[in-house]
Structures are given as structure tokens and as C-alpha cells.
Scaffold this active site. Structure first.
Site, PDB file in Angstrom:
ATOM      1  CB  SER A 241      -0.974   0.010   1.177  1.00 34.14           C
ATOM      2  OG  SER A 241      -0.317  -0.253   2.398  1.00 34.14           O
ATOM      3  CG  HIS A 271      -0.863  -5.291   1.978  1.00 36.21           C
ATOM      4  ND1 HIS A 271      -0.263  -5.146   3.204  1.00 36.21           N
ATOM      5  CD2 HIS A 271      -0.805  -4.042   1.390  1.00 36.21           C
ATOM      6  CE1 HIS A 271       0.132  -3.881   3.354  1.00 36.21           C
ATOM      7  NE2 HIS A 271      -0.194  -3.198   2.279  1.00 36.21           N
ATOM      8  CG  HIS A 317       5.968  -9.050   7.934  1.00 35.97           C
ATOM      9  ND1 HIS A 317       6.929  -8.204   7.457  1.00 35.97           N
ATOM     10  CD2 HIS A 317       4.823  -8.328   8.002  1.00 35.97           C
ATOM     11  CE1 HIS A 317       6.399  -7.012   7.259  1.00 35.97           C
ATOM     12  NE2 HIS A 317       5.126  -7.049   7.577  1.00 35.97           N
ATOM     13  NE  ARG A 326       2.355  -3.970  12.386  1.00 36.71           N
ATOM     14  CZ  ARG A 326       2.168  -4.117  11.074  1.00 36.71           C
ATOM     15  NH1 ARG A 326       1.636  -3.123  10.384  1.00 36.71           N
ATOM     16  NH2 ARG A 326       2.502  -5.219  10.447  1.00 36.71           N
ATOM     17  CG  ASP A 372      -3.291  -8.247   8.796  1.00 33.74           C
ATOM     18  OD1 ASP A 372      -3.832  -7.177   9.123  1.00 33.74           O
ATOM     19  OD2 ASP A 372      -2.505  -8.349   7.854  1.00 33.74           O
TER      20      ASP A 372
HETATM   21  N1  CMX Z   1       1.326 -19.837   5.625  1.00 28.89           N
HETATM   22  C1  CMX Z   1       1.788 -20.711   4.696  1.00 28.89           C
HETATM   23  N2  CMX Z   1       2.837 -20.471   3.906  1.00 28.89           N
HETATM   24  C2  CMX Z   1       3.489 -19.324   4.086  1.00 28.89           C
HETATM   25  C3  CMX Z   1       3.105 -18.372   5.056  1.00 28.89           C
HETATM   26  C4  CMX Z   1       1.963 -18.664   5.820  1.00 28.89           C
HETATM   27  N3  CMX Z   1       1.475 -17.799   6.725  1.00 28.89           N
HETATM   28  N4  CMX Z   1       3.939 -17.332   4.988  1.00 28.89           N
HETATM   29  C5  CMX Z   1       4.821 -17.596   4.000  1.00 28.89           C
HETATM   30  N5  CMX Z   1       4.544 -18.788   3.456  1.00 28.89           N
HETATM   31  C6  CMX Z   1       5.199 -19.427   2.294  1.00 28.89           C
HETATM   32  C7  CMX Z   1       5.075 -18.474   1.095  1.00 28.89           C
HETATM   33  O1  CMX Z   1       3.797 -18.586   0.471  1.00 28.89           O
HETATM   34  C8  CMX Z   1       6.226 -18.927   0.244  1.00 28.89           C
HETATM   35  O2  CMX Z   1       5.822 -20.110  -0.426  1.00 28.89           O
HETATM   36  P1  CMX Z   1       6.323 -20.421  -1.932  1.00 28.89           P
HETATM   37  O3  CMX Z   1       7.807 -20.598  -1.797  1.00 28.89           O
HETATM   38  O4  CMX Z   1       5.591 -21.632  -2.295  1.00 28.89           O
HETATM   39  O5  CMX Z   1       5.968 -19.222  -2.754  1.00 28.89           O
HETATM   40  C9  CMX Z   1       7.277 -19.312   1.279  1.00 28.89           C
HETATM   41  O6  CMX Z   1       6.572 -19.525   2.524  1.00 28.89           O
HETATM   42  C10 CMX Z   1       8.317 -18.248   1.496  1.00 28.89           C
HETATM   43  O7  CMX Z   1       7.654 -17.020   1.785  1.00 28.89           O
HETATM   44  P2  CMX Z   1       8.330 -15.920   2.716  1.00 28.89           P
HETATM   45  O8  CMX Z   1       9.582 -15.464   2.031  1.00 28.89           O
HETATM   46  O9  CMX Z   1       8.439 -16.385   4.104  1.00 28.89           O
HETATM   47  O10 CMX Z   1       7.222 -14.794   2.722  1.00 28.89           O
HETATM   48  P3  CMX Z   1       6.983 -13.650   1.660  1.00 28.89           P
HETATM   49  O11 CMX Z   1       7.876 -12.511   2.003  1.00 28.89           O
HETATM   50  O12 CMX Z   1       7.046 -14.145   0.265  1.00 28.89           O
HETATM   51  O13 CMX Z   1       5.464 -13.253   1.939  1.00 28.89           O
HETATM   52  C11 CMX Z   1       3.586 -12.816   3.331  1.00 28.89           C
HETATM   53  C12 CMX Z   1       5.077 -12.570   3.113  1.00 28.89           C
HETATM   54  C13 CMX Z   1       3.107 -11.928   4.456  1.00 28.89           C
HETATM   55  C14 CMX Z   1       2.834 -12.437   2.058  1.00 28.89           C
HETATM   56  C15 CMX Z   1       3.390 -14.322   3.681  1.00 28.89           C
HETATM   57  O14 CMX Z   1       4.032 -14.617   4.894  1.00 28.89           O
HETATM   58  C16 CMX Z   1       1.918 -14.714   3.764  1.00 28.89           C
HETATM   59  O15 CMX Z   1       1.331 -15.042   2.728  1.00 28.89           O
HETATM   60  N6  CMX Z   1       1.309 -14.678   5.006  1.00 28.89           N
HETATM   61  C17 CMX Z   1      -0.095 -14.935   5.144  1.00 28.89           C
HETATM   62  C18 CMX Z   1      -0.903 -13.727   4.697  1.00 28.89           C
HETATM   63  C19 CMX Z   1      -0.729 -12.578   5.673  1.00 28.89           C
HETATM   64  O16 CMX Z   1      -0.827 -12.728   6.871  1.00 28.89           O
HETATM   65  N7  CMX Z   1      -0.514 -11.356   5.129  1.00 28.89           N
HETATM   66  C20 CMX Z   1      -0.487 -10.143   5.937  1.00 28.89           C
HETATM   67  C21 CMX Z   1       0.904  -9.531   6.100  1.00 28.89           C
HETATM   68  C22 CMX Z   1       0.822  -8.239   6.887  1.00 28.89           C
HETATM   69  C23 CMX Z   1       0.114  -7.183   6.106  1.00 28.89           C
HETATM   70  O17 CMX Z   1       0.637  -6.741   5.068  1.00 28.89           O
HETATM   71  O18 CMX Z   1      -0.999  -6.799   6.465  1.00 28.89           O
END
Ligand code: CMX
Length: 433
Positions: A241, A271, A317, A326, A372
Site C-alpha cells: 500500500s 496484505h 512477514h 503490533r 492481522d
Molecule cells: N502460511 C503458509 N505459507 C506461508 C506463510 C503462511 N502464513 N507465509 C509464507 N509462506 C510461504 C510463502 O507462500 C512462500 O511459499 P512459496 O515458496 O511456495 O511461494 C514461502 O513460505 C516463502 O515465503 P516468505 O519469504 O516467508 O514470505 P513472503 O515474504 O514471500 O510473503 C507474506 C510474506 C506476508 C505475504 C506471507 O508470509 C503470507 O502469505 N502470510 C499470510 C498472509 C498474511 O498474513 N498477510 C499479511 C501480512 C501483513 C500485512 O501486510 O498486512
């Protein structure tokens, strides 16, 4: 007298000199290199942005202008010792780097009251959208339509000087921020409370007024709202964002265009929409096991989610490598005000189990909860049970941070953003050379 504007006017020249000197004397120093994996992997870790409103350390979490969350909650002006601080005071901190006095907060509050009237065409526009349109879409559409009011767009048309850009950006930001809770609450009452909008108050602070317009009058909920609006405001500038806002604004699109665009990014499930997804996940878990689940039941449910190819919302994250402070601040609120709430108990048990599951799963670099993972439980406790509205709450708060960021972008005269791309073929040739 324009207290905050004058403060900004007094500090901007020093910042301009500071940045000009840095770029002139050290413009060729390398901050970061980009690997092939980073180019394909969302530029994770690439240092290519500047943000002074906040900084996110992977192990410590967010600092707003150098202050931790507990420090912000302690230092900012509030109604009384028990209360949570006024979010407009937080905006001042993000803008200027200084903790405001009570006088400044009262002044800002007064300005927001003067500017909170929303033109009728916005209500007509919202009312014309099918009621089952996602609240984030309604919210972003309303912000975009308000672009008609942009002072910057009009000044630009007349030929305003580049050094003056930040001034109409500042006024546009105040005008937009003042209206956002009014618009958000209208959408809430339209969708979930049979079209019964509540008039804004001319005396309540920005946070409490938002709670009031949504129809929640308890002191506890008003404090929760203030806390929420502070916590979600800013997370440096690389998140989707904030970065979207910075990028769109760099084309000199005004604040309405850039904040609306930022909301569209916030609306994604990876996000801001994760807060909606997370509470739905918690409620699904409780429904499946008929109440607060045991640790074994949570473990099974978490593995089922992962094995079906989904992420566990609220965990992981891109930058953080520990529990999000937070999350901890919201947990402290819950421990104080709703320790026996079954959803909070479930959220607490999930915290005991899910990091271990994610570690065993071996993919997520950060197995800990983010902001979240907790916010929905608090909203639900006070009666805001409409999960699809949660990201709008996030959006109102995020606007505090991203407007402050963009006012500074314009004050420092940052360039239009335009990183260079390469083709896959070029990368193949480069690595084989
Ligand atoms: N559950 C399952 N798998 C997860 C995970 C979770 N909570 N968090 C990361 N992973 C997976 C990723 O999907 C990725 O898989 P692939 O290799 O198959 O693509 C792998 O672990 C590596 O990811 P990462 O480097 O640890 O995380 P990213 O920086 O790529 O992504 C985020 C960060 C937040 C998008 C991810 O942790 C996620 O999808 N979390 C769940 C959604 C969430 O809570 N989002 C809110 C974040 C805060 C906000 O912006 O509001």
C-alpha cells in the site's frame, strides 16, 4: 494561524539541504545490490526506497519516527491516563518527527472537524454501487471520485512551482483524512446496518468519532479504535500500500489518486485483507471443534490449511523475523479488557501452536504472527462482526502514514519512480557470461 503547516514550512528547508548534500557528496555510494532471485522474488530486501516516517527492523519491529509502539502510546497526548492517544497526534509525529503538545492536537482536531463534510455526489456514487460490492471497492471508489476536490491538481494546472508542491499536498491530505472515517462509516452503516448513517460529531476526536459513526459508543471501543488507527498507520515504505502510494504520487498524481490506488493494494489477501481472512480462519476453526479448540485440534486444522495449498493468514512477514509488536500491543489490550473472550483465547492458543507448525512446514521465513492475526478478534468482541469491513479500518489508518510519506516525497522533490527492467533472456546471457 496554521500551526502544523507552519511547522512543516520551518523544517522542510533543513531537510532539503540535508538530502541535497547527501546526494551531491555521496550519490554514487552503493546501498544495495540486486540478485537474480530478488528480481523475480518481489525485490525482497533490496534497499531502494527512502522513508523517514517509520523504520521496520526485522527483529525489533516498527519504530515511528524513532519511537517504539509502547513509547508512542506513552508519549502522545490523550484524553486521560487510561485512554489511548489521539490518532491525529500520531499523524503530527509522523509528519514532523516531534511529539505534539495538547494545543497542536486540539488544533488539528478542529481542522479535521471543519473538513469532514463529504460532498453529496460521493453518497450518490456509493449508493449507486451494488450493496454486495466489497467494502474496500466502495471505499477506494469514493476516494478516487473525491479527486475532483484536489487542490494540487488545480494548482498544477495553474503552474505551481516544484518547491511548493508539498503545500497543496498537505491541504489535500488534511481534507482527505478528515473525510475518510465519515466515508468508511457510511459504507459500514449502508451495508450492514440497513442504510442508517450516523452524523459525524463536531467534538469527538478523529478516532472516537469514527467509532461513533459506526454506531459503537463505549469508551473501550473508542480506545480500541484509537489504538487500531495508530498501529496500522505506517510500516515504512516498501509494503504494497505505501509503495503504491509513493509510486503513483511520483507521477504527480494527487493524493486522491495515490491513496485510492494504495487501498487497492491493501485489499489483497496477502496484505491488508489478511485481517478479514484471519478472523474467518479462526471462526472456521472454532466452528469445526465447537468452541475454543485444544492445541492438538489447532495443529490438525493448521496442517489441513497448509496441505490444501493455502497460507495461514496472519502469520509470516516479508521483513519481520519475530512476533510483530503490533500483534503484541493488541494482545496487551485484550489481556486487559477481554481476557476471557473465547475468540481471544483461540487466537492465544493459535499463537502457541502455529509458529511450530510453520517451522516444521519449512517454507515461511517468519513463522510468527503479524498485525492481522489479532485485530479481528478485538473487533468481533465489541460487535464489529462483519469481517469484510476489517480492511477498510486498516485503510483509514494506513492513510495517516502514506499521506505523511507523500507530503515529504513532494517536499524533498523526489523523482518520478522508474526502475529499470531486464528480460529473462538478458539474465540468462548475463549469468552464463
Ligand atoms: N502460511 C503458509 N505459507 C506461508 C506463510 C503462511 N502464513 N507465509 C509464507 N509462506 C510461504 C510463502 O507462500 C512462500 O511459499 P512459496 O515458496 O511456495 O511461494 C514461502 O513460505 C516463502 O515465503 P516468505 O519469504 O516467508 O514470505 P513472503 O515474504 O514471500 O510473503 C507474506 C510474506 C506476508 C505475504 C506471507 O508470509 C503470507 O502469505 N502470510 C499470510 C498472509 C498474511 O498474513 N498477510 C499479511 C501480512 C501483513 C500485512 O501486510 O498486512
Amino acid at each position: 494561524m496554521r500551526l502544523v503547516f507552519e511547522k512543516m514550512e520551518s523544517i522542510i528547508p533543513q531537510w532539503r539541504d540535508r538530502v541535497k548534500k547527501l546526494v551531491k557528496e555521496h550519490g554514487d555510494k552503493v546501498l544495495s545490490e540486486v540478485t537474480v532471485a530478488q528480481a523475480y522474488g518481489g525485490m525482497r530486501g533490496v534497499k531502494g526506497l527512502v522513508c523517514d516516517t517509520s523504520y521496520l527492523d526485522p527483529y525489533e519491529g516498527i519504530r515511528f519516527r524513532g519511537y517504539t509502539i509502547p513509547e508512542v502510546l506513552k508519549l502522545l497526548p490523550k484524553e486521560n491516563e487510561e485512554a489511548y492517544p489521539y490518532p491525529v497526534g500520531h499523524w503530527y509525529l509522523l509528519l514532523t518527527g516531534e511529539v505534539p503538545t495538547r494545543e497542536i492536537v486540539d488544533y488539528l482536531q478542529g481542522e479535521f472537524h471543519k473538513r469532514q463534510i463529504v460532498p453529496k455526489y460521493i453518497w450518490d456514487l456509493i449508493d449507486s454501487v451494488p450493496i454486495d460490492t466489497h467494502p474496500m471497492t466502495q471505499f477506494s471508489t469514493a476516494i478516487l471520485a473525491l479527486q475532483r476536490e484536489s487542490i494540487f491538481a488545480k494548482e498544477y494546472e495553474k503552474g505551481i512551482k516544484k518547491t511548493e508542491y508539498w503545500k497543496p499536498f498537505f491541504d489535500d491530505s488534511m481534507n482527505l483524512l478528515a473525510k475518510l472515517p465519515v466515508i468508511a462509516a457510511y459504507i459500514y452503516r449502508r451495508i450492514y446496518k440497513s442504510y442508517t448513517p450516523i452524523e459525524p460529531s463536531a467534538t469527538l476526536d478523529w478516532g472516537a468519532n469514527f467509532a461513533h459513526m459506526m454506531g459503537y459508543e463505549s469508551i473501550e471501543y473508542k480506545n480500541l479504535m484509537r489504538l487500531y488507527l495508530i498501529l496500522h498507520s505506517d510500516h515504512e515504505s516498501g509494503n504494497v500500500s505505501a509503495h503504491t502510494n509513493h509510486l503513483v504520487s511520483s507521477a504527480l498524481s494527487d493524493i486522491y489518486y495515490s491513496v485510492s490506488a494504495a487501498m487497492n493494494g491493501l485489499a489483497g489477501p496477502l496484505h491488508g485483507l489478511a485481517n478479514q481472512e484471519c478472523l474467518k480462519w479462526i471462526l472456521g476453526l472454532m466452528e469445526k471443534f465447537g468452541g475454543v479448540p485444544t492445541e492438538e485440534e489447532i495443529e490438525k486444522f493448521a496442517w489441513d490449511t497448509l496441505n490444501s495449498g493455502k497460507v495461514i493468514p496472519g502469520y509470516g512477514h516479508a521483513v519481520l523475523r519475530k512476533t510483530d509488536p503490533r500483534y503484541s500491543a493488541q494482545r496487551e489490550f485484550a489481556l486487559k479488557y477481554l481476557p476471557d473472550d473465547p475468540i481471544f483465547k483461540t487466537v492465544s492458543n493459535v499463537y502457541k501452536v502455529v509458529p511450530g507448525v510453520l517451522q516444521k512446514h519449512g517454507k515461511a521465513k517468519n513463522p510468527w504472527p503479524n498485525v492481522d492475526a489479532h485485530s479481528g478478534a478485538l473487533q468481533y468482541h465489541y460487535g464489529v462482526v462483519e469481517t469484510s469491513f476489517y480492511t477498510v479500518l486498516f485503510g483509514v489508518s494506513r492513510a495517516l502514514g502514506i499521506t505523511a510519506e507523500v507530503i515529504w516525497d513532494r517536499a524533498l522533490g523526489l523523482s518520478i519512480e522508474r526502475p529499470k527492467s531486464v528480460t529473462t533472456k538478458q539474465i540468462e546471457e548475463f549469468v552464463s557470461a
